[in-house]
Motif scaffolding. Sequence first.
Motif, short mmCIF file in Angstrom:
data_model
loop_
_atom_site.label_atom_id
_atom_site.label_comp_id
_atom_site.label_asym_id
_atom_site.label_seq_id
_atom_site.Cartn_x
_atom_site.Cartn_y
_atom_site.Cartn_z
N THR A 98 0.85 -1.19 0.00
CA THR A 98 0.00 0.00 0.00
C THR A 98 0.88 1.24 0.00
O THR A 98 1.71 1.42 0.89
CB THR A 98 -0.93 0.03 1.23
N HIS A 106 1.06 5.21 0.19
CA HIS A 106 0.34 6.43 0.58
C HIS A 106 0.78 7.57 -0.33
O HIS A 106 1.98 7.76 -0.58
CB HIS A 106 0.62 6.77 2.04
N LYS A 143 -3.95 12.42 -1.99
CA LYS A 143 -4.74 11.56 -2.87
C LYS A 143 -4.97 10.21 -2.20
O LYS A 143 -4.30 9.88 -1.21
CB LYS A 143 -4.03 11.38 -4.21
N PRO A 144 -5.90 9.41 -2.75
CA PRO A 144 -6.13 8.08 -2.15
C PRO A 144 -4.90 7.19 -2.27
O PRO A 144 -4.04 7.38 -3.13
CB PRO A 144 -7.30 7.53 -3.00
N ASP A 145 -4.82 6.22 -1.38
CA ASP A 145 -3.72 5.26 -1.42
C ASP A 145 -3.74 4.46 -2.72
O ASP A 145 -4.80 4.29 -3.35
CB ASP A 145 -3.82 4.28 -0.24
N THR A 146 -2.57 3.98 -3.09
CA THR A 146 -2.43 3.10 -4.24
C THR A 146 -2.05 1.71 -3.75
O THR A 146 -1.17 1.56 -2.90
CB THR A 146 -1.33 3.60 -5.20
#
Length: 800
Positions: free
Chosen positions: A354, A356, A360-363
Amino acid sequence: MRFLKYTLLVLLGLVLLAGAAGFVYWQSKKPMLNGELRSKEVKDEVTVLFDDYGVPHIYAQNEPDAFFALGYVHAQDRLFQMELMRRVASGRLAEILGSDLTAVDVFFRTIGMKEYAVKSVEQNKNFANEPYYKAAEAYVAGINQYIKEGATPIEFDLLGIPKEPFTMVDCQLIGAYMAFSFSEAFKQESILDFINQKYGSVYLKDLVPSWSDSAFRVPVDAKDKPRLLGMSGLINDIEQKLPLFPYHGSNAWVVAPQNTKAGKVLLSNDTHIGYGQPSVWYEAHLVCPNLDFYGSFLGGVPTPVLGHNPNFGWGITMFENDDVDFYSEKLNPQNPQQVATPTGWQTMQKRIETIHVKGKPDTTLEVLQTPHGAVVSNLPKLFKNTKPNEVVSVWWSYLLFPDESIKAFYNLAHAKNIDEATPNLATIHAPGLNFMMGDKDGNIAWWAVAKLPKRPKGSNSMMLLDGASGKDDILGWHDFATNPHRINPPEGYIASANSQPQDMGYGLIPGYYQPEDRIKRVNQLLSARKDWTAESLRSVINDEVSTTYPDLLKNILPKITVDKNAGIEQTCYNLLQKWDGSHETTDVEPTIFYKLLYNIYHFGMQDELGSENLSSFLTIALSKRSLDGLIANNASTWWNDVSTPALSETESDILTKAFKQSVVDLEAQLGNNPQTWTWGKVHLLTHKHALSKQPPLDKLFNVGPFEVAGGRETVNKLDFKLDSTGIYHITNGPALRRIVDFGNPLNATSCLPTGQSGNLASPHYNDQATLYANKQARTEYMNRKEIEKVSKNRLGFSNY
């Protein structure tokens, strides 16, 4: 009027208040160079004397206390640098720098450096009672003491970086990043694979992926006496986005007593690393029972990578051996989670990462692992031509063995001579390094240090390998005793400039070696006299004459047709004819030469490679190493322009076109008088800070620009990206210029590119920059009386 008067007074008050707040803020960021600090981590009193260039001289009554103080002062000067370095290898840049760094994080998460670092630290815990481990723990404790109590770096405030404790894993991660940046195969193998797949061996053979039989090789002592298309571009993108420096090469040589005026060993080293602010090395002098050592440290690494004590010292260069391979893996059509092996289908290991991302949203990232290594064919920009049911994995020798480098460098710092030092080299498995060593007893030695694989006969490690059959799998490892080396050679000196070693009896070691320009010049200079001193040796480390480029021009110029009616063309031609290879700032010939060189590559190769691949090609050693052979071969297929099928261009056509275009370009850029086209106008050095891409922070944090001498493959190597702009912004060069005289080991000399500190509020942020640009040096003091004469600052540590 009264309202206006009050308004002005209010505004003036606000300005004064803001100024006062700014002053207080600035003062709060200054490093603590004087005073007393208390910590339960130290047992006895420690004294740190800072010399006139901010180098800490640490006097302690035991080793852990000395390394604790080192960790503290290192963090005080370089905490932001340490923070970036630990985040790079762990794939955590995007969470502080934003989504532009996501691809960088994906790459490093995929390679698996964090997992490797954790395993190495766990294995090293078995030696927790050994002195090297205690020293490392104390160093980390010192960093954390500063993180807890010291001033927060300005960059942390600007980016909103939370202060997190440092760990032994972080130290290991920083070493892992160094190992990665030493591995040229990540960049070069994709170019070779692209050329081979698209155009075949007829094009590939002219690029000399291994040295020709006539090329220089470092003498040794005999034993007892396109499916990778895009990888190079991806690595270039990563290097452009990284807020840190890649490693690029280096020079080192050691001169035996019979060749020196004083009859003592001389050691010289200039490591070639990407420029940045602060620069890579941090110097420190540690004194305690059983240790008196002056060394150069990486931010966040507790032991020195190079240095010396009164009896022994060493320098390093990159070995450039091939320690990375790419494998084509066959997927099971019935189960795409399996790959073919010689013993049947094997399920790939899988882990979820994961990432961060700031704002923005996590990838989420799925990483697959084959028996050879991580699957990399799903990385951005890569492997556009993979076959059905195929993935590509990367094998990297660095990830196969526990990292023992901290212990090795700790022991080197304590060694009293070459015999004590050498056994420790065998424990360094990667990255490949050349160790140049000398001692007070008059011995000199060189060892190429790495765990070298035994490869199957006929397996070409520079191409995409077969991962299914096992025919390209590593067979084992050579014994360290058979690694290339020399000890006390009869010529009285040993030099290294990243050249390929001679055969030790089991074939030439595959690698991505540098062209022979620098090593030939160093050998020419070192063999010319028998009375070397530290002062005269500095003329070698600062040498800016290329002997190979004038020879190359002797093969280029006769093939160029000059327009006799174009006066500027003839003037440029005549200047190149008479050029002696000098790269001083007042010379004009380098300005003409490098423009011509770029246009030769452009008109000779862009039709086959395309602009992106050509740009990548020009960043790797292969482009330099293949140049002589390419120019000498007028029948090479590269000279024909594939974009003009109705024509069949010759080498003369391409060289003439390149020369004429160069003159046109330079006239448009610099005017119509070639005598004013001086090298200093276009060869510029700016030490860029990690935040410099965001104006106006570049004006605040950067150091420079400086007009400097030197060139791409001169001994004083100040390299740059070769492109169409005609402005050569230097990207990498000597990260220090260091000379140790074992007739006077307590007063070695060196210089850093900018300064000791990365703290903008420090007086030592850039106090060596002009010294460095002018090729001067300062003393590496080890005599306490002399240190006290130049020291203006004293910091003490004691227990509560």
